[in-house]
Motif scaffolding. Structure first.
Motif, PDB file in Angstrom:
ATOM      1  N   THR A 143     -41.616  49.136  17.208  1.00  0.00           N
ATOM      2  CA  THR A 143     -42.741  48.205  17.310  1.00  0.00           C
ATOM      3  C   THR A 143     -42.413  46.993  18.172  1.00  0.00           C
ATOM      4  OG1 THR A 143     -42.009  47.285  15.200  1.00  0.00           O
ATOM      5  CG2 THR A 143     -43.843  48.858  15.136  1.00  0.00           C
ATOM      6  N   ALA A 144     -41.135  46.721  18.400  1.00  0.00           N
ATOM      7  CA  ALA A 144     -40.751  45.623  19.288  1.00  0.00           C
ATOM      8  C   ALA A 144     -41.125  46.001  20.722  1.00  0.00           C
ATOM      9  CB  ALA A 144     -39.254  45.353  19.179  1.00  0.00           C
ATOM     10  N   ASP A 145     -41.628  45.031  21.475  1.00  0.00           N
ATOM     11  CA  ASP A 145     -42.005  45.316  22.859  1.00  0.00           C
ATOM     12  C   ASP A 145     -40.809  45.766  23.683  1.00  0.00           C
ATOM     13  OD1 ASP A 145     -44.658  44.677  22.426  1.00  0.00           O
ATOM     14  OD2 ASP A 145     -44.418  42.580  23.018  1.00  0.00           O
ATOM     15  N   ILE A 146     -39.658  45.200  23.379  1.00  0.00           N
ATOM     16  CA  ILE A 146     -38.434  45.531  24.110  1.00  0.00           C
ATOM     17  C   ILE A 146     -37.464  46.216  23.158  1.00  0.00           C
ATOM     18  CG2 ILE A 146     -36.544  44.618  25.504  1.00  0.00           C
ATOM     19  CD1 ILE A 146     -39.327  44.225  26.753  1.00  0.00           C
ATOM     20  N   TYR A 147     -36.939  47.366  23.570  1.00  0.00           N
ATOM     21  CA  TYR A 147     -36.022  48.131  22.733  1.00  0.00           C
ATOM     22  C   TYR A 147     -34.614  47.556  22.853  1.00  0.00           C
ATOM     23  CZ  TYR A 147     -33.660  52.199  20.719  1.00  0.00           C
ATOM     24  OH  TYR A 147     -32.906  53.028  19.927  1.00  0.00           O
ATOM     25  N   GLY A 148     -33.824  47.731  21.800  1.00  0.00           N
ATOM     26  CA  GLY A 148     -32.453  47.254  21.845  1.00  0.00           C
ATOM     27  C   GLY A 148     -31.778  47.380  20.494  1.00  0.00           C
ATOM     28  N   VAL A 149     -30.698  46.632  20.336  1.00  0.00           N
ATOM     29  CA  VAL A 149     -29.974  46.633  19.064  1.00  0.00           C
ATOM     30  C   VAL A 149     -30.111  45.266  18.413  1.00  0.00           C
ATOM     31  CG1 VAL A 149     -28.294  48.382  19.763  1.00  0.00           C
ATOM     32  CG2 VAL A 149     -27.797  45.977  20.186  1.00  0.00           C
ATOM     33  N   LYS A 150     -30.121  45.256  17.074  1.00  0.00           N
ATOM     34  CA  LYS A 150     -30.171  43.982  16.343  1.00  0.00           C
ATOM     35  C   LYS A 150     -28.815  43.287  16.394  1.00  0.00           C
ATOM     36  CE  LYS A 150     -33.400  45.915  12.955  1.00  0.00           C
ATOM     37  NZ  LYS A 150     -33.568  46.232  11.516  1.00  0.00           N
ATOM     38  N   SER A 151     -27.779  44.079  16.261  1.00  0.00           N
ATOM     39  CA  SER A 151     -26.417  43.558  16.348  1.00  0.00           C
ATOM     40  C   SER A 151     -25.525  44.662  16.880  1.00  0.00           C
ATOM     41  CB  SER A 151     -25.914  43.069  14.990  1.00  0.00           C
ATOM     42  OG  SER A 151     -25.824  44.170  14.078  1.00  0.00           O
ATOM     43  N   LEU A 152     -24.392  44.283  17.455  1.00  0.00           N
ATOM     44  CA  LEU A 152     -23.448  45.274  17.978  1.00  0.00           C
ATOM     45  C   LEU A 152     -22.038  44.829  17.597  1.00  0.00           C
ATOM     46  CD1 LEU A 152     -23.409  47.920  19.684  1.00  0.00           C
ATOM     47  CD2 LEU A 152     -22.800  46.490  21.638  1.00  0.00           C
ATOM     48  N   PRO A 153     -21.547  45.239  16.411  1.00  0.00           N
ATOM     49  CA  PRO A 153     -20.212  44.856  15.987  1.00  0.00           C
ATOM     50  C   PRO A 153     -19.149  45.549  16.847  1.00  0.00           C
ATOM     51  CG  PRO A 153     -21.570  45.592  14.123  1.00  0.00           C
ATOM     52  CD  PRO A 153     -22.263  46.008  15.373  1.00  0.00           C
ATOM     53  N   VAL A 154     -18.274  44.759  17.462  1.00  0.00           N
ATOM     54  CA  VAL A 154     -17.218  45.305  18.312  1.00  0.00           C
ATOM     55  C   VAL A 154     -15.878  44.708  17.910  1.00  0.00           C
ATOM     56  CG1 VAL A 154     -18.734  45.759  20.303  1.00  0.00           C
ATOM     57  CG2 VAL A 154     -17.592  43.528  20.082  1.00  0.00           C
ATOM     58  N   THR A 155     -14.843  45.391  18.329  1.00  0.00           N
ATOM     59  CA  THR A 155     -13.485  44.885  18.100  1.00  0.00           C
ATOM     60  C   THR A 155     -12.645  45.233  19.324  1.00  0.00           C
ATOM     61  OG1 THR A 155     -11.664  44.794  16.520  1.00  0.00           O
ATOM     62  CG2 THR A 155     -12.644  46.967  16.914  1.00  0.00           C
TER      63      THR A 155
END
Length: 402
Positions: free
Chosen positions: A387-399
């Protein structure tokens, strides 16, 4: 002939499990049936869904298809009933046709040239380095969205608009609230209203005391305060959310394609091609709407005057008739020409700025953190809702290795 046309009845649809970068399966299936499908809008209005590259590009370049807001009475997923949609607000030029659209766009075109954006490169490099310095100092793990993907375009667009440093935190928080696709109606209205009020104050301040920024430059034109506020909101929305999601989702895609990530690390000269391929592969601005102003023959079908048309960018950019192995991320791809920035008179005004930000940010990230990897299983990465106009991730946990 019309009876053989495929019909799609729901949009958006969930992405396939384990395939966060691919368009929803139903839309890919629709394109397999042909580049144009019937679409039944909520409330029963008959319209069209265009999923093929050539037809999407054709509609974007055809003045018989309108972007005017007051003609967009039908939403792909919401039944508005008999509500009348008002014309676009002053300055809201993305939802206008020429000549009104041209009047607003023309003063901006000189602000976003390739040359001017290249001059910004050094500043983007410094902003990116500051974000990566902070990541390194804090140490792993990190959320790449808040540490890297959001702040880079946010700082850049705030500086371009001349938003004072002390206001940026609340300003960005409000923008995020009305663009993430998950805010309640009440909070969304509050955030949107706060942003509008802030921009009105900012325009007044620039008129009184111009500084070295795009908004101050525009106060010398014949544009009214209300028009400048509308233009600022468009620039803000286009310049922040899209690039932030491209940086985060693009990094996710690279981490899930280690051979491509290794190729980018090994050859910095590949960066330009890598950015274009990520834009094609991810197509974070998924769909746009148009309305037929007259009967138009398209793809063997007659689009009747007044018919709403959905343009599916993400399936167009995965069209096998245009791209070889379209579902493969190939940073050395030669068949370019994606539609991620649109086409025609409404093609993204800030595309050169977005390219500069992505080139600098991706190159710096993969160089600074050669052992960067996900800190959680890929399936646990939280995705933005369709439903968001722009697709993506809410968060991206990295190490990474220290």
């Amino acid at each position: 002939m019309g009876e053989s046309v495929h019909t799609v009845t729901t949009l958006p649809t969930a992405r396939q499990s384990g395939c966060p970068f691919d368009p929803p399966a139903e839309l890919t299936d629709a394109r397999r049936h042909g580049p144009i499908s019937h679409y039944t809008f909520p409330g029963g209005k008959a319209g069209w869904l265009i999923t093929g590259y050539d037809l999407v590009r054709s509609v974007l370049a055809d003045s018989r298809f309108s972007s005017r807001k007051e003609l967009m009475r039908y939403h792909p997923t919401i039944d508005y009933g008999d509500i009348e949609v008002p014309p676009a607000s002053p300055g809201e030029f993305l939802l206008m046709d020429d000549p009104e659209h041209r009047r607003y766009r023309k003063p901006l075109m000189g602000k976003f040239t390739v040359r001017r954006m290249r001059l910004l490169t050094e500043r983007v490099e410094q902003i990116t380095a500051d974000c990566l310095d902070a990541m390194e100092k804090t140490g792993p793990p990190a959320d790449l969205v808040t540490a890297f993907a959001k702040p880079i375009p946010a700082i850049v667009i705030c500086e371009l608009l001349g938003v004072p440093y002390q206001d940026r935190g609340s300003f960005q928080a409000n923008v995020e609230s009305f663009m993430n696709g998950e805010t309640s109606d009440e909070d969304l209205i509050a955030a949107y209203t706060a942003t509008q009020n802030y921009l009105a104050e900012l325009v007044a301040a620039k008129r009184a005391h111009p500084t070295d920024d795009v908004l101050s430059d525009l106060t010398d034109s014949d544009l009214t305060d209300e028009e400048l506020r509308g233009i600022s909101l468009i620039l803000l929305a286009a310049g922040l959310d899209t690039t932030a999601n491209m940086l985060a989702l693009g990094t996710f895609a690279l981490l899930q394609n280690p051979a491509q990530l290794a190729a980018l690390r090994a050859d910095p000269g590949l960066t330009d091609q890598a950015v274009e391929e990520l834009l094609r592969y991810l197509s974070v601005a998924k769909t746009f709407m148009r309305t037929a102003l007259e009967d138009v023959e398209l793809g063997g079908q007659t689009i009747k005057a007044g018919a709403p048309v959905i343009l599916s960018y993400h399936t167009a950019n995965r069209d096998p008739e245009r791209f070889t192995d379209p579902h493969v991320l190939d940073l050395k791809r030669q068949d370019g020409g994606h539609l991620a920035f649109g086409h025609g008179i409404h093609q993204c005004l800030g595309q050169q700025l977005a390219r500069v930000e992505m080139r600098v940010a991706f190159s710096a990230l993969v160089t600074r953190f050669p052992t960067l990897r996900l800190a959680v299983p890929a399936e646990e990465v939280g995705l933005r809702p369709e439903t968001a106009d722009i697709y993506g991730v809410k968060s991206l946990p990295v190490t990474w290795d220290v």
